[in-house]
Design a protein around this motif. Structure first.
Motif, PDB file in Angstrom:
ATOM      1  N   ALA A  85       0.812  -1.186  -0.290  1.00 60.57           N
ATOM      2  CA  ALA A  85      -0.171   0.318   0.197  1.00 60.57           C
ATOM      3  C   ALA A  85       0.756   1.385  -0.060  1.00 60.57           C
ATOM      4  O   ALA A  85       0.687   2.306  -0.820  1.00 60.57           O
ATOM      5  N   SER A  86       1.631   1.003   0.701  1.00 57.60           N
ATOM      6  CA  SER A  86       2.517   2.709   0.454  1.00 57.60           C
ATOM      7  C   SER A  86       3.072   2.830  -0.510  1.00 57.60           C
ATOM      8  O   SER A  86       3.744   4.227  -0.502  1.00 57.60           O
ATOM      9  N   LEU A  87       3.660   2.187  -1.289  1.00 60.25           N
ATOM     10  CA  LEU A  87       3.936   1.934  -2.613  1.00 60.25           C
ATOM     11  C   LEU A  87       3.453   1.971  -3.492  1.00 60.25           C
ATOM     12  O   LEU A  87       4.024   2.198  -4.750  1.00 60.25           O
ATOM     13  N   ASN A  88       2.000   1.621  -3.474  1.00 62.21           N
ATOM     14  CA  ASN A  88       0.996   1.624  -4.080  1.00 62.21           C
ATOM     15  C   ASN A  88       1.815   0.170  -5.662  1.00 62.21           C
ATOM     16  O   ASN A  88       1.152   1.071  -6.928  1.00 62.21           O
ATOM     17  N   ALA A  89       2.289  -0.516  -5.179  1.00 62.01           N
ATOM     18  CA  ALA A  89       2.828  -1.493  -5.569  1.00 62.01           C
ATOM     19  C   ALA A  89       2.196  -2.599  -5.671  1.00 62.01           C
ATOM     20  O   ALA A  89       2.216  -3.828  -4.747  1.00 62.01           O
ATOM     21  N   TYR A  90       2.764  -3.884  -5.925  1.00 59.89           N
ATOM     22  CA  TYR A  90       2.643  -5.368  -6.236  1.00 59.89           C
ATOM     23  C   TYR A  90       4.051  -6.560  -6.193  1.00 59.89           C
ATOM     24  O   TYR A  90       4.869  -5.415  -6.589  1.00 59.89           O
ATOM     25  N   ILE A  91       4.504  -7.185  -5.609  1.00 61.77           N
ATOM     26  CA  ILE A  91       5.062  -8.443  -5.156  1.00 61.77           C
ATOM     27  C   ILE A  91       4.488  -9.786  -4.723  1.00 61.77           C
ATOM     28  O   ILE A  91       3.263  -9.780  -4.698  1.00 61.77           O
ATOM     29  N   GLY A  92       5.466 -10.818  -5.544  1.00 62.31           N
ATOM     30  CA  GLY A  92       5.121 -11.913  -5.250  1.00 62.31           C
ATOM     31  C   GLY A  92       4.721 -12.623  -4.514  1.00 62.31           C
ATOM     32  O   GLY A  92       5.849 -11.790  -3.772  1.00 62.31           O
ATOM     33  N   CYS A  93       4.260 -13.132  -3.650  1.00 65.27           N
ATOM     34  CA  CYS A  93       3.924 -13.513  -2.868  1.00 65.27           C
ATOM     35  C   CYS A  93       5.156 -15.609  -3.254  1.00 65.27           C
ATOM     36  O   CYS A  93       3.729 -16.380  -4.083  1.00 65.27           O
ATOM     37  N   PRO A  94       5.872 -15.820  -1.576  1.00 61.56           N
ATOM     38  CA  PRO A  94       6.724 -16.588  -2.363  1.00 61.56           C
ATOM     39  C   PRO A  94       5.477 -17.789  -1.487  1.00 61.56           C
ATOM     40  O   PRO A  94       6.013 -19.392  -2.067  1.00 61.56           O
ATOM     41  N   HIS A  95       5.102 -18.355  -1.170  1.00 60.83           N
ATOM     42  CA  HIS A  95       3.618 -19.432   0.133  1.00 60.83           C
ATOM     43  C   HIS A  95       2.307 -18.652  -0.829  1.00 60.83           C
ATOM     44  O   HIS A  95       1.951 -18.737   1.105  1.00 60.83           O
ATOM     45  N   PRO A  96       1.866 -18.859  -1.507  1.00 57.99           N
ATOM     46  CA  PRO A  96       0.389 -18.735  -2.093  1.00 57.99           C
ATOM     47  C   PRO A  96       0.175 -19.561  -1.159  1.00 57.99           C
ATOM     48  O   PRO A  96      -1.522 -19.402  -1.621  1.00 57.99           O
ATOM     49  N   GLU A  97       0.525 -21.107  -1.572  1.00 51.11           N
ATOM     50  CA  GLU A  97      -0.617 -21.957  -0.901  1.00 51.11           C
ATOM     51  C   GLU A  97      -1.161 -22.022   0.571  1.00 51.11           C
ATOM     52  O   GLU A  97      -1.831 -22.786   1.009  1.00 51.11           O
ATOM     53  N   GLN A  98      -0.094 -21.148   0.944  1.00 48.75           N
ATOM     54  CA  GLN A  98      -0.796 -21.384   2.913  1.00 48.75           C
ATOM     55  C   GLN A  98      -1.250 -19.962   3.513  1.00 48.75           C
ATOM     56  O   GLN A  98      -0.747 -18.769   3.156  1.00 48.75           O
ATOM     57  N   PRO A  99      -2.778 -19.359   3.645  1.00 50.22           N
ATOM     58  CA  PRO A  99      -3.096 -18.629   4.061  1.00 50.22           C
ATOM     59  C   PRO A  99      -2.550 -17.600   5.552  1.00 50.22           C
ATOM     60  O   PRO A  99      -1.497 -18.619   5.734  1.00 50.22           O
ATOM     61  N   HIS A 100      -1.761 -16.573   5.086  1.00 53.13           N
ATOM     62  CA  HIS A 100      -1.288 -15.628   6.174  1.00 53.13           C
ATOM     63  C   HIS A 100      -1.203 -14.195   6.112  1.00 53.13           C
ATOM     64  O   HIS A 100      -1.704 -13.432   4.699  1.00 53.13           O
ATOM     65  N   GLU A 101      -0.764 -13.850   7.408  1.00 45.70           N
ATOM     66  CA  GLU A 101      -1.127 -12.333   7.061  1.00 45.70           C
ATOM     67  C   GLU A 101       0.486 -12.047   6.741  1.00 45.70           C
ATOM     68  O   GLU A 101       1.822 -12.603   6.832  1.00 45.70           O
ATOM     69  N   SER A 102      -0.170 -11.027   6.473  1.00 44.46           N
ATOM     70  CA  SER A 102       0.890 -10.614   5.336  1.00 44.46           C
ATOM     71  C   SER A 102       2.399  -9.336   6.436  1.00 44.46           C
ATOM     72  O   SER A 102       1.566  -8.406   6.863  1.00 44.46           O
ATOM     73  N   SER A 103       3.824  -9.159   6.389  1.00 50.80           N
ATOM     74  CA  SER A 103       4.382  -8.334   7.022  1.00 50.80           C
ATOM     75  C   SER A 103       5.604  -8.079   6.069  1.00 50.80           C
ATOM     76  O   SER A 103       6.362  -8.905   5.059  1.00 50.80           O
ATOM     77  N   PHE A 104       5.870  -6.711   6.094  1.00 50.76           N
ATOM     78  CA  PHE A 104       7.235  -6.623   4.679  1.00 50.76           C
ATOM     79  C   PHE A 104       8.257  -5.790   5.317  1.00 50.76           C
ATOM     80  O   PHE A 104       8.034  -4.643   6.324  1.00 50.76           O
ATOM     81  N   LEU A 105       8.978  -6.309   5.059  1.00 51.93           N
ATOM     82  CA  LEU A 105      10.187  -4.805   5.344  1.00 51.93           C
ATOM     83  C   LEU A 105      10.594  -4.360   3.452  1.00 51.93           C
ATOM     84  O   LEU A 105      10.857  -5.061   2.525  1.00 51.93           O
ATOM     85  N   ILE A 106      10.408  -2.852   3.859  1.00 49.17           N
ATOM     86  CA  ILE A 106      10.525  -2.488   2.813  1.00 49.17           C
ATOM     87  C   ILE A 106      11.921  -1.473   2.517  1.00 49.17           C
ATOM     88  O   ILE A 106      11.894  -1.020   3.455  1.00 49.17           O
ATOM     89  N   CYS A 107      13.514  -1.648   2.204  1.00 49.59           N
ATOM     90  CA  CYS A 107      14.412  -0.721   1.441  1.00 49.59           C
ATOM     91  C   CYS A 107      13.571   0.422   1.751  1.00 49.59           C
ATOM     92  O   CYS A 107      13.130   0.364   0.342  1.00 49.59           O
ATOM     93  N   GLU A 108      14.521   2.049   1.978  1.00 50.55           N
ATOM     94  CA  GLU A 108      13.613   3.029   1.709  1.00 50.55           C
ATOM     95  C   GLU A 108      14.643   3.901   0.276  1.00 50.55           C
ATOM     96  O   GLU A 108      14.174   4.691  -0.334  1.00 50.55           O
ATOM     97  N   GLN A 109      15.538   2.841   0.713  1.00 54.80           N
ATOM     98  CA  GLN A 109      16.166   3.619  -0.419  1.00 54.80           C
ATOM     99  C   GLN A 109      16.349   3.212  -1.829  1.00 54.80           C
ATOM    100  O   GLN A 109      16.301   2.993  -3.209  1.00 54.80           O
ATOM    101  N   GLU A 131       3.651  -3.408   6.796  1.00 53.46           N
ATOM    102  CA  GLU A 131       5.362  -2.972   6.005  1.00 53.46           C
ATOM    103  C   GLU A 131       5.768  -1.975   7.284  1.00 53.46           C
ATOM    104  O   GLU A 131       5.766  -0.763   8.115  1.00 53.46           O
ATOM    105  N   LEU A 132       7.060  -2.868   7.195  1.00 54.32           N
ATOM    106  CA  LEU A 132       8.242  -2.027   7.645  1.00 54.32           C
ATOM    107  C   LEU A 132       9.463  -1.335   7.090  1.00 54.32           C
ATOM    108  O   LEU A 132       9.457  -1.906   5.919  1.00 54.32           O
ATOM    109  N   THR A 133       9.316  -0.270   7.158  1.00 52.16           N
ATOM    110  CA  THR A 133      10.364   0.617   6.434  1.00 52.16           C
ATOM    111  C   THR A 133      11.939   1.073   7.062  1.00 52.16           C
ATOM    112  O   THR A 133      11.692   1.485   8.230  1.00 52.16           O
ATOM    113  N   GLY A 134      12.955   1.121   6.041  1.00 53.47           N
ATOM    114  CA  GLY A 134      14.517   0.967   6.373  1.00 53.47           C
ATOM    115  C   GLY A 134      15.287   0.911   5.247  1.00 53.47           C
ATOM    116  O   GLY A 134      14.940   1.079   4.240  1.00 53.47           O
TER     117      GLY A 134
END
Length: 160
Positions: free
Chosen positions: A91-115, A148-151
């Protein structure tokens, strides 16, 4: 945990092939149709470990297709892929990324490099458990969670 191709080399073609194979199997199992365009959009999303916007995908499609795709076509493909659990929206980037484990229902948490924008999906039960406990305590019913965790990634933190 993979941060990016530079600091953690790996066979990225394997990531793409694996994602497409998983998508085929998952869609078949769910009775959903992975059309050639949806498959191509998924492949474009998986081109790197960085989130990609819909208009970036549109530009890449226009270079590879005989006919130009329109923005609604790309958004419909992304909506389908997201509904099937094959991609996540950052959401913070208004962009999409592939899910590495789509076969398992899960909550999403991301590390996003600001640079460099490299993004890693965390598979951490502690985060999911903490969110579940907090919502249980408050009586709130979650429909969707996306942390979404940025750093700065290790590569961008290195001094020149």
């Amino acid at each position: 945990m993979q941060i990016n191709d530079t600091c953690c080399p790996h066979n990225h073609e394997h990531c793409i092939t694996n994602a497409l194979d998983q998508a085929e199997k998952l869609c078949q199992k769910q009775g959903a149709r992975l059309t050639p365009l949806r498959r191509q959009v998924l492949e474009l999303v998986w081109q790197s470990h960085k989130p990609v916007g819909a208009y970036d995908i549109l530009a890449m499609l226009s270079q590879t297709q005989e006919r130009n795709a329109a923005p609604p076509t790309v958004y419909r493909a992304l909506d389908f892929l997201q509904t099937q659990g094959l991609v996540h929206r950052i959401a913070s980037l208004n962009a999409y990324i592939g899910c590495p484990h789509p076969e398992q229902p899960h909550e999403s948490s991301f590390l996003i490099c600001e640079q460099c924008r490299t993004t890693v999906e965390l598979d951490n039960a502690v985060i999911s458990t903490a969110i579940a406990q907090a919502t249980d305590t408050s009586g709130f019913l979650i429909n969707h969670s996306n942390v979404e965790l940025t750093g700065l990634c290790p590569n961008c933190r290195k001094p020149d």
